[in-house]
Every structure is written in C-alpha cells, then in structure tokens.
Design a protein around this motif. Structure first.
Motif, PDB file in Angstrom:
ATOM      1  N   GLN A 148       0.826  -1.201   0.000  1.00  0.00           N
ATOM      2  CA  GLN A 148       0.000   0.000   0.000  1.00  0.00           C
ATOM      3  C   GLN A 148       0.865   1.258   0.000  1.00  0.00           C
ATOM      4  O   GLN A 148       0.594   2.218  -0.716  1.00  0.00           O
ATOM      5  N   THR A 149       1.918   1.254   0.812  1.00  0.00           N
ATOM      6  CA  THR A 149       2.789   2.419   0.872  1.00  0.00           C
ATOM      7  C   THR A 149       3.567   2.577  -0.432  1.00  0.00           C
ATOM      8  O   THR A 149       3.795   3.697  -0.903  1.00  0.00           O
ATOM      9  N   GLN A 150       3.990   1.471  -1.033  1.00  0.00           N
ATOM     10  CA  GLN A 150       4.636   1.534  -2.339  1.00  0.00           C
ATOM     11  C   GLN A 150       3.698   2.171  -3.362  1.00  0.00           C
ATOM     12  O   GLN A 150       4.109   2.998  -4.185  1.00  0.00           O
ATOM     13  N   TYR A 151       2.447   1.782  -3.310  1.00  0.00           N
ATOM     14  CA  TYR A 151       1.452   2.333  -4.237  1.00  0.00           C
ATOM     15  C   TYR A 151       1.322   3.844  -4.053  1.00  0.00           C
ATOM     16  O   TYR A 151       1.334   4.604  -5.025  1.00  0.00           O
ATOM     17  N   ASN A 152       1.194   4.278  -2.806  1.00  0.00           N
ATOM     18  CA  ASN A 152       1.074   5.713  -2.536  1.00  0.00           C
ATOM     19  C   ASN A 152       2.325   6.469  -2.972  1.00  0.00           C
ATOM     20  O   ASN A 152       2.239   7.592  -3.484  1.00  0.00           O
ATOM     21  N   LEU A 153       3.481   5.868  -2.770  1.00  0.00           N
ATOM     22  CA  LEU A 153       4.727   6.484  -3.234  1.00  0.00           C
ATOM     23  C   LEU A 153       4.704   6.618  -4.754  1.00  0.00           C
ATOM     24  O   LEU A 153       5.131   7.640  -5.309  1.00  0.00           O
ATOM     25  N   GLY A 154       4.197   5.585  -5.439  1.00  0.00           N
ATOM     26  CA  GLY A 154       4.104   5.650  -6.891  1.00  0.00           C
ATOM     27  C   GLY A 154       3.239   6.803  -7.366  1.00  0.00           C
ATOM     28  O   GLY A 154       3.566   7.482  -8.349  1.00  0.00           O
ATOM     29  N   ILE A 155       2.140   7.060  -6.664  1.00  0.00           N
ATOM     30  CA  ILE A 155       1.270   8.188  -7.018  1.00  0.00           C
ATOM     31  C   ILE A 155       2.027   9.508  -6.882  1.00  0.00           C
ATOM     32  O   ILE A 155       1.976  10.372  -7.759  1.00  0.00           O
ATOM     33  N   ALA A 156       2.734   9.669  -5.761  1.00  0.00           N
ATOM     34  CA  ALA A 156       3.501  10.908  -5.547  1.00  0.00           C
ATOM     35  C   ALA A 156       4.562  11.091  -6.627  1.00  0.00           C
ATOM     36  O   ALA A 156       4.743  12.189  -7.161  1.00  0.00           O
ATOM     37  N   ALA A 173       8.227   5.695 -10.785  1.00  0.00           N
ATOM     38  CA  ALA A 173       6.820   5.424 -10.480  1.00  0.00           C
ATOM     39  C   ALA A 173       6.393   4.080 -11.062  1.00  0.00           C
ATOM     40  O   ALA A 173       5.720   3.287 -10.401  1.00  0.00           O
ATOM     41  N   VAL A 174       6.791   3.816 -12.309  1.00  0.00           N
ATOM     42  CA  VAL A 174       6.466   2.535 -12.944  1.00  0.00           C
ATOM     43  C   VAL A 174       7.054   1.384 -12.132  1.00  0.00           C
ATOM     44  O   VAL A 174       6.383   0.384 -11.848  1.00  0.00           O
ATOM     45  N   ALA A 175       8.318   1.518 -11.723  1.00  0.00           N
ATOM     46  CA  ALA A 175       8.971   0.473 -10.944  1.00  0.00           C
ATOM     47  C   ALA A 175       8.264   0.274  -9.597  1.00  0.00           C
ATOM     48  O   ALA A 175       8.127  -0.859  -9.106  1.00  0.00           O
ATOM     49  N   THR A 176       7.789   1.372  -9.013  1.00  0.00           N
ATOM     50  CA  THR A 176       7.117   1.291  -7.716  1.00  0.00           C
ATOM     51  C   THR A 176       5.769   0.580  -7.845  1.00  0.00           C
ATOM     52  O   THR A 176       5.409  -0.244  -6.992  1.00  0.00           O
ATOM     53  N   PHE A 177       5.014   0.883  -8.896  1.00  0.00           N
ATOM     54  CA  PHE A 177       3.743   0.181  -9.101  1.00  0.00           C
ATOM     55  C   PHE A 177       3.977  -1.302  -9.374  1.00  0.00           C
ATOM     56  O   PHE A 177       3.204  -2.155  -8.928  1.00  0.00           O
ATOM     57  N   ARG A 178       5.035  -1.622 -10.115  1.00  0.00           N
ATOM     58  CA  ARG A 178       5.344  -3.039 -10.353  1.00  0.00           C
ATOM     59  C   ARG A 178       5.703  -3.728  -9.034  1.00  0.00           C
ATOM     60  O   ARG A 178       5.348  -4.892  -8.816  1.00  0.00           O
ATOM     61  N   ALA A 179       6.421  -3.021  -8.161  1.00  0.00           N
ATOM     62  CA  ALA A 179       6.747  -3.586  -6.851  1.00  0.00           C
ATOM     63  C   ALA A 179       5.471  -3.827  -6.044  1.00  0.00           C
ATOM     64  O   ALA A 179       5.332  -4.859  -5.375  1.00  0.00           O
ATOM     65  N   THR A 180       4.541  -2.889  -6.109  1.00  0.00           N
ATOM     66  CA  THR A 180       3.254  -3.053  -5.420  1.00  0.00           C
ATOM     67  C   THR A 180       2.585  -4.360  -5.815  1.00  0.00           C
ATOM     68  O   THR A 180       2.068  -5.105  -4.976  1.00  0.00           O
ATOM     69  N   LEU A 181       2.606  -4.645  -7.112  1.00  0.00           N
ATOM     70  CA  LEU A 181       1.912  -5.816  -7.640  1.00  0.00           C
ATOM     71  C   LEU A 181       2.563  -7.133  -7.220  1.00  0.00           C
ATOM     72  O   LEU A 181       1.942  -8.189  -7.337  1.00  0.00           O
TER      73      LEU A 181
END
Length: 321
Positions: A148-156, A173-181
């Motif tokens: 969840q925090t990775q996702y929020n970081l990706g948004i920022a 941001a792309v890398a962070t969303f991939r990490a979220t998944l």
C-alpha cells in the motif's frame, strides 16, 4: 460500546469502498464518531488514535467521491489528531499507516485546487514521508502494508514526474507500481491489484508521451485491460465507472501512435509508396476485436474526450461486446 462501534464502522467502511454511493461511508463516519465519545483520549489514548485514523479513512473516502474539499479537510484533521498519539517511537506501524493515509489525502486536496503549488508541495512532502514509512512497514513485517505504501509512493512520484521534463521520476513510479503488484496480487487483494494495474497504465502512458515510444502505450493498454478483469460493474461499480472514463483516451493515443509509425515508415521508404493508415475508428475497432476484454463500460465524451468522434466511441463499445 466504543470498540463495538469501531468494529461496526470498519465493516461499513469496507462495504462503502466497494459501493458506488456514499451512504455506507457516512454511516461509517458516524460510527467512528460514536466510538470516540466512549473511548476518549484520556482513557485509552492509542485506541482513541486508531479510531481517529479510521475516521480519517472514512472521511477521505467520502471526500474523494464529492466535489468539494470539506470532507478531505476533516480527514486531514482526524489523521493529524491520531498522529499526536501514534508517534513513530511509540507505535511505528500505526504511525506509518496513518502518515501514509494523511499524505494521500493531502495529494487529493492538491489535485482539487486550480493551482499546482499545493499539489507539488504535497507530492514532494509525501514522497519523503512514504520512504520513511517504508522503513517501518517493511515487506517482511507487513507485506500488504508495504504494498500500500509503495502504491502511494508511486502516485507521488507520478505527480512530480508529470511536472518535470525528464523521465527518471516516471520510470521510478512505474517500478514502484510493479513492486506493489508483487505483494498486492490478484489472488490476495483483487480490487487493490486492479487499482495498481490501472495506475501502472497511467504512468506508462505518461512515460510514452515523454520519450515518444509506443511500447509503453501497448503495456498501458494491457495494464488497463488487466484491471477491468476485476473492476466489473457487478463487483466494483465505482472502479468500473472511473476506469471506463480513461479508456477512450488510452485507445485514441494508441491508435494515433500507430498511425504515426506508419507515416514515419513511409517517409523513410519513399520508393515503397505510402502505407495506408486506417481511420481511427477502424484502428480502434481492430484493437478492440482482437482483445477479449470480457466487459463493457460506458464511454462518455467529456473533458479530454470531446474531440473523439461519436462513431469511434460507438465502434469501440461494439468491439467490446
């Protein structure tokens, strides 16, 4: 009474997140306020703080569905009240969760304003706060909280990257969303998985605009298509409705990029003669019909989509059936 009201509010909040209306969310906020009257700060400071944080979540969810900022401002007040007791030293995991939710709400508030100053400030501050929160909400200790925090970081990062000329922040941001998944999988949290897939698609689209490539556009379409597998009208009407609004733009951009590649190839190979570029409607229709998306959604022509011909929208919808 206080704990029962808190649990009742949490159940209503989870239901409200899945429904398109606001009735459940309003009931959840009322339940949390009732809980605060019983579990006061003097008697049970950490329980009081947890309820304040839950109240902030309910108000933030309400604020996202309303046009004004009153509920969002109230959510900020609730989150900040919770953080007075949920300090990093005293309750590190609770602090990280509430801080993350506070920053997400501040970002939403920034989006609502006509200027960009508050949004840029919120994005920069929240990016630093999310990184600090990840020191506590580690993947090993709290995998879904970490996601969840990775996702929020990706948004920022995406907000900041959209306003800068380079691609580094968008790539992060792309890398962070991939990490979220990696943790927010479809099997574990299907609706959160869909949300992350959607924003991965948005970040990839922004990145493709910046470097002029089309590979990211195809990945963006694939990510949006994946999200729709869970964001169905029956299971998640709100996500289904929101997601449907951005699809025309995604596919229009993809079709335009494809046409651009054809024109570029023709210019580089004049002896071959011009390569016929299909009309946008045909390009979209072909793309739709070669994909079994498994759902149909309304395709409104509003905002950024006013220049899309109605017949293109109609063909796109037909291709989804």
């Amino acid at each position: 009474m206080g704990k029962s009201a808190n649990r009742y509010g949490t159940a209503l909040l989870e239901l409200g997140k899945r429904e398109a209306g606001t009735e459940r969310l309003q009931e959840a906020a009322a339940a949390y306020r009732a809980a605060l009257k019983e579990g006061t700060r003097d008697r049970l400071p950490l329980d009081w703080a947890a309820t304040q944080s839950n109240l902030g979540n309910a108000l933030s969810a309400l604020g996202e569905r309303e046009s004004g900022t009153e509920r969002l401002e109230q959510a900020v007040v609730a989150f900040r009240a919770a953080l007075e007791e949920q300090t990093r030293k005293r309750a590190p995991l609770d602090w990280a969760r509430t801080q993350s939710n506070l920053d997400a709400t501040l970002l939403t508030l920034g989006w609502r304003e006509t200027g960009t100053a508050r949004l840029n400030e919120a994005a920069a501050a929240s990016g630093a706060a999310y990184r600090a929160a990840l020191e506590e909400r580690t993947r090993e200790r709290l995998p879904l909280g970490w996601a969840q925090t990775q996702y929020n970081l990706g948004i920022a990062l995406m907000v900041l990257g959209e306003r800068e000329s380079g691609t580094a922040l968008l790539e992060e941001a792309v890398a962070t969303f991939r990490a979220t998944l990696q943790e927010a999988t479809r099997e574990r949290v299907p609706l959160d998985w869909a949300k992350a897939q959607n924003n991965l698609g948005v970040a990839l689209e922004l990145l493709s605009k910046r470097d002029g490539g089309t590979d990211q556009l195809q990945e963006a379409v694939a990510a949006c298509r994946a999200a729709l597998q869970e964001w169905t009208e029956e299971r998640a009407p709100l996500g289904w409705a929101k997601h449907g609004k951005i699809w025309p733009k995604r596919l229009r951009i993809w079709a335009g990029a494809r046409a651009g590649r054809r024109r570029q190839w023709s210019a580089q190979h004049p002896d071959h003669g011009p390569v016929k570029t299909p009309r946008a409607g045909n390009a979209l229709e072909t793309r739709f019909r070669t994909r079994n998306l498994g759902t149909v959604w309304p395709l409104p022509v509003q905002g950024d989509f006013r220049d899309i011909p109605q017949k293109v929208i109609a063909r796109g919808a037909d291709g989804l059936r």
